[in-house]
Design an enzyme around this catalytic site. Structure first.
Site, PDB file in Angstrom:
ATOM      1  CG  ASP A   1      -2.010   0.908   1.298  1.00 23.28           C
ATOM      2  OD1 ASP A   1      -2.393   1.392   0.209  1.00 23.28           O
ATOM      3  OD2 ASP A   1      -2.547   1.166   2.398  1.00 23.28           O
ATOM      4  CG  HIS A   2      -0.324   4.900   0.172  1.00 24.69           C
ATOM      5  ND1 HIS A   2      -0.679   5.898  -0.704  1.00 24.69           N
ATOM      6  CD2 HIS A   2      -1.446   4.555   0.831  1.00 24.69           C
ATOM      7  CE1 HIS A   2      -1.968   6.147  -0.569  1.00 24.69           C
ATOM      8  NE2 HIS A   2      -2.460   5.347   0.345  1.00 24.69           N
TER       9      HIS A   2
ATOM     10  CG  ASP B   1       0.686   7.722  -3.583  1.00 17.21           C
ATOM     11  OD1 ASP B   1       0.498   8.514  -4.534  1.00 17.21           O
ATOM     12  OD2 ASP B   1       0.239   7.904  -2.431  1.00 17.21           O
TER      13      ASP B   1
ATOM     14  CD  GLU C   1      -3.593   8.208  -4.697  1.00 17.14           C
ATOM     15  OE1 GLU C   1      -3.313   7.156  -4.087  1.00 17.14           O
ATOM     16  OE2 GLU C   1      -3.954   9.246  -4.131  1.00 17.14           O
TER      17      GLU C   1
ATOM     18  CG  HIS D   1      -5.455   8.113   3.482  1.00 20.63           C
ATOM     19  ND1 HIS D   1      -4.663   8.763   2.582  1.00 20.63           N
ATOM     20  CD2 HIS D   1      -5.728   6.905   2.942  1.00 20.63           C
ATOM     21  CE1 HIS D   1      -4.453   7.973   1.533  1.00 20.63           C
ATOM     22  NE2 HIS D   1      -5.084   6.839   1.732  1.00 20.63           N
ATOM     23  N   GLY D   2      -7.680   8.067   7.292  1.00 20.25           N
ATOM     24  CA  GLY D   2      -7.793   8.334   8.730  1.00 20.25           C
ATOM     25  C   GLY D   2      -9.215   8.227   9.268  1.00 20.25           C
TER      26      GLY D   2
ATOM     27  CG  HIS E   1      -6.114   4.526  -1.541  1.00 20.07           C
ATOM     28  ND1 HIS E   1      -4.940   4.201  -0.916  1.00 20.07           N
ATOM     29  CD2 HIS E   1      -6.059   3.959  -2.767  1.00 20.07           C
ATOM     30  CE1 HIS E   1      -4.209   3.479  -1.745  1.00 20.07           C
ATOM     31  NE2 HIS E   1      -4.851   3.319  -2.871  1.00 20.07           N
TER      32      HIS E   1
ATOM     33  CG  ASN F   1      -7.278   0.638  -0.345  1.00 20.48           C
ATOM     34  OD1 ASN F   1      -7.611  -0.287  -1.081  1.00 20.48           O
ATOM     35  ND2 ASN F   1      -6.171   1.338  -0.530  1.00 20.48           N
TER      36      ASN F   1
ATOM     37  CB  SER G   1      -9.780   4.227   9.894  1.00 20.69           C
ATOM     38  OG  SER G   1      -8.711   5.001   9.394  1.00 20.69           O
TER      39      SER G   1
HETATM   40 ZN   LIG Z   1      -4.377   4.980   0.912  1.00 21.75          ZN
END
Ligand SMILES: [Zn+2]
Length: 332
Positions: free
Chosen positions: A93-94, A115, A147, A191-192, A234, A277, A280
């Site tokens: 990932d990334h 990425d 991406e 994200h997060g 994502h 994805n 979290s």
């Molecule tokens: Zn991501």
């Protein structure tokens, strides 16, 4: 040098073809410890879902690459023992450099993300193409995710102050020049666990934050430009309010948590979005149960009695995602 086929893993090629034509998405769940990977495999075997096991560069540092590789190998055997051989992908990932992607490919990853979305467009194209050329020339074809567009939020080593949506005009050129197998786009996921600032949201009668909707218009434009091409989302946790409340009830503090509503992800999964994805939500589920047990059973000090129930909760969460959000249940 290990090829992923020696570990019993598969790349994403066939999985994505089937997911796009079948109107569902493959779950991409992050892991960095044993309880997480056990929960993922139990849930995916029980729901007969293909799965992408994702490792971020942060997870790789945390857990060690040899251990992660052998965990992936171990769960292929575990799935078999549980009675159903689901397709399992091990994905970086990334990835942020050619060297990291190369390293992962050489230690048995079947798929990598490079990425370059934060780079100027031409540099993103050049870096992505370099990784693709290496990945596709392996004895066993390794798939690559690129991406375009920048997501906001923080996830392990990835953070972006300012997001911008993917520009549909760029996708044909990018996919053509880089030869990537799938494309991560930015249409408003993030994200997060605090995906939007409160001022970007509205509130319902209970004061719960309602996020701005995903930009399905941009997704549709992209699908018109590259029909049937595998699209990745994502930052697609829903940040269940029950977990946030449980964490706060038992002493945690997660101010202004907000995620992507599951109905919107279900809608996206029916389109060319074929990989979603989720990280979290798993973190929240584990933390909620760990906090609850530590508070309710202060005499407990056996990690198995703390992490075991957290693992059970994770499994429940992933089964729900496969069955009700991604539509991947029964597709393995
Ligand atoms: Zn991501």
């Amino acid at each position: 040098m290990t090829s992923y086929t020696e570990l019993g893993l598969v790349n994403t090629k066939k999985l994505f073809e089937k997911a796009v034509s079948g109107g569902y998405a493959i779950p991409a769940y992050n892991f960095n410890n044993m309880e997480q990977i056990q929960a993922i495999i139990q849930a995916c075997v029980e729901t007969k879902s293909p799965v992408i096991l994702q490792v971020s560069s942060g997870a790789r540092k945390y857990a060690n690459q040899h251990i992660l590789k052998n965990m992936a190998k171990g769960v292929v055997e575990y799935a078999h023992e549980l009675g159903y051989d689901i397709p399992i992908v091990l994905h970086l990932d990334h990835g942020d450099s050619f060297e990291l992607c190369k390293d992962c490919i050489e230690t048995g990853f079947s798929s990598v993300m490079i990425d370059g979305s934060h780079l100027p467009y031409d540099e993103n194209v050049a870096l992505t193409r370099k990784v693709v050329d290496f990945a596709h020339s392996q004895k066993d074809y390794v798939t690559v995710e690129g991406e375009l567009g920048v997501l906001a939020g923080v996830e392990d080593d990835v953070s972006a102050e300012h997001s911008h949506y993917t520009q549909p005009e760029e996708v044909i050129d990018f996919v053509g020049k880089t030869k990537v197998d799938s494309l991560a786009i930015s249409i408003g996921t993030s994200h997060g666990r605090a995906k939007f600032k409160p001022e970007q949201c509205t509130r319902d009668a209970n004061g719960i934050l309602i996020p701005p909707p995903l930009r399905f218009d941009i997704l549709e434009e992209i699908e018109k430009k590259i029909p049937g091409f595998p699209i990745v989302l994502h930052g697609s946790s829903s940040v269940p309010i029950e977990y946030v409340h449980m964490i706060e009830k038992y002493g945690g503090k997660l101010t202004d948590s907000v995620g992507i509503p599951e109905e919107q992800l279900r809608k996206a999964a029916k389109s060319a979005v074929c990989k979603i994805n989720i990280d979290s939500d798993g973190r929240l589920a584990m933390t909620a149960i760990v906090r609850k047990i530590l508070v309710e059973k202060p005499e407990e000090f056996d990690p198995r009695k703390i992490l075991g129930p957290a693992r059970d909760e994770l499994k429940k969460l992933y089964m729900h995602k496969n069955q009700n959000v991604l539509g991947s249940a029964g597709r393995a």
